[in-house]
Write a protein that holds these residues in place. Structure first.
Motif: not given
Length: 175
Positions: A32-35, A61-69, A85-86, A99-111
């Protein structure tokens, strides 16, 4: 160039079945041509196979910008999310993250500017919103609600006071 989200919602996907799904429509390269990828309302317990799933369905896959889980059985914010990273929008509401502290991991995602986490056990923590905004200062929207300037200020104050409290607790223990 990029099409609508790849929608795999309500497909009864679980860890055991995620690699056997076959989409009906594909591009000439069979991807699929989708992000954007929707994996909501399934039975996904963890994200260990997420990279394989993303690689299987998306042409870039490196262009994935929107993910619904959302509305799965996810217990942890897995490190694999930090490799996207995108990523700009991440829906994790209605899971079992506790575990609330696990949210900290997402801090490396610049966008990353939009995240949903409501409907998880972490939401019951009094520091929930301050902790998330503190960990992800670039957020514009959290739980479908705009992050205000005042909330950013309060999150900074909360973060600083929390650091001081931890530091004070350590030094008083040593005395």
């Amino acid at each position: 160039m990029y099409g609508a989200p790849v929608d795999l919602s309500f497909k009864h996907i679980s860890k055991e079945h995620s690699s056997t799904l076959r989409p009906l429509k594909r591009n000439p390269k069979m991807k699929y041509l989708s992000c954007s990828l929707r994996l909501n309302n399934n039975n996904i317990p963890d994200l260990h196979d997420l990279q394989r799933t993303v690689n299987h369905f998306l042409a870039e896959p490196s262009r994935l910008a929107w993910l619904d889980l959302s509305f799965n059985n996810i217990l942890h914010i897995d490190q694999v999310l930090c490799e996207l990273h995108e990523l700009r929008v991440l829906y994790l509401h209605g899971n079992n993250i506790f575990i609330l502290s696990e949210v900290d991991r997402l801090g490396v995602l610049p966008h990353l500017h939009t995240v949903t986490l409501h409907g998880n056990m972490i939401e019951t923590n009094k520091a929930y919103r301050n902790r998330v905004i503190s960990a992800l200062p670039q957020l514009k929207t959290m739980d479908f609600s705009a992050v205000t300037r005042q909330e950013r200020v309060m999150a900074k104050i909360w973060h600083l006071s929390n650091k001081l409290h931890i530091h004070y607790s350590k030094t008083s223990y040593l005395v």
